[in-house]
Design a protein around this motif. Structure first.
Motif, PDB file in Angstrom:
ATOM      1  N   LEU A 185      27.465 -31.860  12.008  1.00  0.00           N
ATOM      2  CA  LEU A 185      28.664 -32.834  12.269  1.00  0.00           C
ATOM      3  C   LEU A 185      28.063 -34.235  12.343  1.00  0.00           C
ATOM      4  N   ASP A 186      27.045 -34.719  12.697  1.00  0.00           N
ATOM      5  CA  ASP A 186      26.733 -35.839  12.938  1.00  0.00           C
ATOM      6  C   ASP A 186      26.141 -36.691  11.606  1.00  0.00           C
ATOM      7  N   SER A 187      25.879 -35.419  10.754  1.00  0.00           N
ATOM      8  CA  SER A 187      25.708 -36.107   9.025  1.00  0.00           C
ATOM      9  C   SER A 187      26.812 -36.711   8.588  1.00  0.00           C
ATOM     10  N   LEU A 188      28.087 -36.078   9.049  1.00  0.00           N
ATOM     11  CA  LEU A 188      29.229 -36.567   8.446  1.00  0.00           C
ATOM     12  C   LEU A 188      29.972 -38.081   8.979  1.00  0.00           C
ATOM     13  N   GLY A 231      23.212 -15.052   8.559  1.00  0.00           N
ATOM     14  CA  GLY A 231      23.785 -13.998   8.300  1.00  0.00           C
ATOM     15  C   GLY A 231      25.419 -13.898   8.981  1.00  0.00           C
ATOM     16  N   LYS A 232      25.537 -14.903  10.072  1.00  0.00           N
ATOM     17  CA  LYS A 232      27.003 -15.212  10.395  1.00  0.00           C
ATOM     18  C   LYS A 232      27.862 -16.083   9.671  1.00  0.00           C
ATOM     19  N   SER A 233      28.941 -15.378   9.267  1.00  0.00           N
ATOM     20  CA  SER A 233      29.790 -16.467   8.565  1.00  0.00           C
ATOM     21  C   SER A 233      31.267 -16.010   8.736  1.00  0.00           C
ATOM     22  N   MET A 234      32.336 -16.821   8.339  1.00  0.00           N
ATOM     23  CA  MET A 234      33.560 -16.541   8.349  1.00  0.00           C
ATOM     24  C   MET A 234      34.232 -15.833   7.239  1.00  0.00           C
ATOM     25  N   ASP A 235      33.463 -15.289   6.194  1.00  0.00           N
ATOM     26  CA  ASP A 235      33.780 -14.837   4.695  1.00  0.00           C
ATOM     27  C   ASP A 235      34.759 -13.499   5.218  1.00  0.00           C
ATOM     28  N   ARG A 236      34.654 -12.816   6.009  1.00  0.00           N
ATOM     29  CA  ARG A 236      35.288 -11.680   6.271  1.00  0.00           C
ATOM     30  C   ARG A 236      36.655 -11.963   6.647  1.00  0.00           C
ATOM     31  N   PHE A 237      37.150 -12.985   7.052  1.00  0.00           N
ATOM     32  CA  PHE A 237      38.397 -13.496   7.529  1.00  0.00           C
ATOM     33  C   PHE A 237      39.307 -13.892   6.361  1.00  0.00           C
ATOM     34  N   GLY A 238      38.924 -13.639   5.223  1.00  0.00           N
ATOM     35  CA  GLY A 238      39.680 -14.056   3.753  1.00  0.00           C
ATOM     36  C   GLY A 238      39.203 -14.997   3.058  1.00  0.00           C
ATOM     37  N   PRO A 239      39.597 -14.893   1.690  1.00  0.00           N
ATOM     38  CA  PRO A 239      38.915 -15.861   0.600  1.00  0.00           C
ATOM     39  C   PRO A 239      38.936 -17.255   0.890  1.00  0.00           C
ATOM     40  N   GLU A 240      40.069 -17.632   1.682  1.00  0.00           N
ATOM     41  CA  GLU A 240      40.046 -19.129   1.871  1.00  0.00           C
ATOM     42  C   GLU A 240      38.811 -19.426   2.825  1.00  0.00           C
ATOM     43  N   TRP A 241      38.119 -18.826   3.550  1.00  0.00           N
ATOM     44  CA  TRP A 241      37.171 -19.163   4.576  1.00  0.00           C
ATOM     45  C   TRP A 241      35.739 -18.946   3.752  1.00  0.00           C
ATOM     46  N   VAL A 242      35.712 -18.571   2.432  1.00  0.00           N
ATOM     47  CA  VAL A 242      34.485 -18.451   2.042  1.00  0.00           C
ATOM     48  C   VAL A 242      33.825 -19.959   1.477  1.00  0.00           C
ATOM     49  N   GLY A 243      32.571 -19.996   1.935  1.00  0.00           N
ATOM     50  CA  GLY A 243      31.955 -21.551   1.768  1.00  0.00           C
ATOM     51  C   GLY A 243      32.835 -22.565   2.396  1.00  0.00           C
ATOM     52  N   HIS A 244      33.401 -22.218   3.561  1.00  0.00           N
ATOM     53  CA  HIS A 244      34.316 -23.303   4.359  1.00  0.00           C
ATOM     54  C   HIS A 244      33.701 -24.361   4.867  1.00  0.00           C
ATOM     55  N   PRO A 245      32.284 -24.245   5.118  1.00  0.00           N
ATOM     56  CA  PRO A 245      31.500 -25.501   5.325  1.00  0.00           C
ATOM     57  C   PRO A 245      31.587 -26.656   4.243  1.00  0.00           C
ATOM     58  N   ASP A 246      31.498 -26.004   3.168  1.00  0.00           N
ATOM     59  CA  ASP A 246      31.395 -26.979   2.007  1.00  0.00           C
ATOM     60  C   ASP A 246      32.649 -27.637   1.704  1.00  0.00           C
ATOM     61  N   LYS A 247      33.805 -27.029   1.937  1.00  0.00           N
ATOM     62  CA  LYS A 247      35.276 -27.617   1.957  1.00  0.00           C
ATOM     63  C   LYS A 247      35.437 -28.519   2.825  1.00  0.00           C
ATOM     64  N   ILE A 248      35.058 -28.204   4.033  1.00  0.00           N
ATOM     65  CA  ILE A 248      35.206 -29.438   5.160  1.00  0.00           C
ATOM     66  C   ILE A 248      34.189 -30.604   4.774  1.00  0.00           C
ATOM     67  N   ARG A 249      32.989 -30.569   4.312  1.00  0.00           N
ATOM     68  CA  ARG A 249      32.315 -31.730   4.097  1.00  0.00           C
ATOM     69  C   ARG A 249      33.036 -32.610   3.080  1.00  0.00           C
ATOM     70  N   ARG A 250      33.286 -31.894   2.049  1.00  0.00           N
ATOM     71  CA  ARG A 250      33.946 -32.570   0.690  1.00  0.00           C
ATOM     72  C   ARG A 250      35.143 -33.305   1.194  1.00  0.00           C
ATOM     73  N   ASN A 251      36.126 -32.446   2.030  1.00  0.00           N
ATOM     74  CA  ASN A 251      37.438 -33.125   2.393  1.00  0.00           C
ATOM     75  C   ASN A 251      37.151 -34.560   3.266  1.00  0.00           C
ATOM     76  N   LEU A 310      30.925 -23.206  12.654  1.00  0.00           N
ATOM     77  CA  LEU A 310      29.742 -23.193  12.114  1.00  0.00           C
ATOM     78  C   LEU A 310      28.744 -22.269  12.452  1.00  0.00           C
ATOM     79  N   SER A 311      27.832 -21.902  11.406  1.00  0.00           N
ATOM     80  CA  SER A 311      26.698 -21.052  11.919  1.00  0.00           C
ATOM     81  C   SER A 311      25.213 -21.366  11.298  1.00  0.00           C
ATOM     82  N   PHE A 312      25.001 -22.723  10.803  1.00  0.00           N
ATOM     83  CA  PHE A 312      23.747 -23.014  10.324  1.00  0.00           C
ATOM     84  C   PHE A 312      22.657 -22.492  11.161  1.00  0.00           C
ATOM     85  N   GLY A 313      22.639 -22.158  12.395  1.00  0.00           N
ATOM     86  CA  GLY A 313      21.725 -21.879  13.216  1.00  0.00           C
ATOM     87  C   GLY A 313      21.539 -20.311  13.527  1.00  0.00           C
TER      88      GLY A 313
END
Length: 254
Positions: free
Chosen positions: A70-73, A17-37, A11-14
């Motif tokens: 994490l606490d909000s989940l 500009g830091k994200s995991m997007d450069r590691f592949g399309p599966e990582w784009v918006g990955h916190p939203d995927k985690i929250r939804r699942n 995670l990088s909410f704090g």
């Protein structure tokens, strides 16, 4: 009550500009995927183990938004330090800022609803390796080389210190505890083909029936679902988020 695991949320909410997007399309918006699942599967009475690489933060104050996320989940969370968790402070400092639903393992154990959690981060070691299971892409990061000399010595010294920390965690378990035990490590505690190690032997002798870990990304397609597994009554679960499709993995019902 159900016990889940999900490792390496990175995670990088704090950290703007830091994200995991450069590691592949599966990582784009990955916190939203985690929250939804997560919200679709986990109930308030459940527990989710998060064995490391929680935040890209370098300082504790930068990691607090990720801990709050994490606490909000739903459910209670048990976290462990990963190799990228540079922000991780002393136990006293972490206890002072941890949100209500987040507990941590650091040379100790955690008991929630008569279920016990213990473990440590571990490290790379020449005792075993998972490098051959990974489809290394130079565009996504450096390819690990064969360590020798001082590099190998330092690696082994770090691994040996982690075994000491694992012993501290195990020794902290009350002698009269009779409930279910789960172990968390960040690095795998043994090889993908389940060849035992000092770490896995200690964990098995401490009574864990399930061990969860992460750290490994980009597993070769032909090996997905075919590595790790059960050895002598202990189940070993790779739960890095990209390996489990960003969905908490059900480990046990107790």
């Amino acid at each position: 009550m159900r016990i889940f695991a999900l490792s390496d949320p990175h995670l990088s909410f704090g950290v703007p500009g830091k994200s995991m997007d450069r590691f592949g399309p599966e990582w784009v918006g990955h916190p939203d995927k985690i929250r939804r699942n997560w919200e679709a599967k986990v109930e308030p009475n459940d527990i989710v183990m998060v064995p490391g690489d929680i935040s890209w933060a370098k300082r504790l104050e930068e990691a607090i938004p990720d801990l709050q996320w994490l606490d909000s989940l739903p459910g209670s969370k048990v976290i462990l330090r990963g190799n990228h968790d540079i922000w991780w402070p002393s136990g006293t400092q972490l206890a002072a800022v941890c949100p209500p639903s987040v507990r941590f393992i650091q040379n100790n154990h955690v008991i929630l609803q008569d279920v016990l959690f213990f473990g440590t981060r571990l490290w790379d070691t020449d005792e075993y390796s998972a490098f051959d299971a990974i489809a290394w892409d130079p565009a996504k990061g450096s390819i690990p080389g064969i360590k020798a000399g001082m590099d190998l010595l330092q690696e082994q010294q770090t691994y040996d210190r982690e075994l000491t920390r694992l012993k501290l965690s195990i020794d902290s378990i009350p002698s009269d505890f009779s409930g279910r035990r789960f172990a968390l490590t960040h690095y795998p505690p043994l090889s993908p083909d389940l060849t035992p190690s000092r770490a896995s032997t200690m964990i098995a002798n401490a009574g864990a029936q399930d061990v969860v870990f992460g750290h490994l990304h980009s597993i070769k397609e032909g090996l997905r679902g075919r590595i790790f597994g059960e050895r002598k009554g202990v189940r070993y679960h790779l739960t890095a988020v990209d390996y489990i499709d960003f969905e908490p993995k059900l480990i046990a019902e107790v």
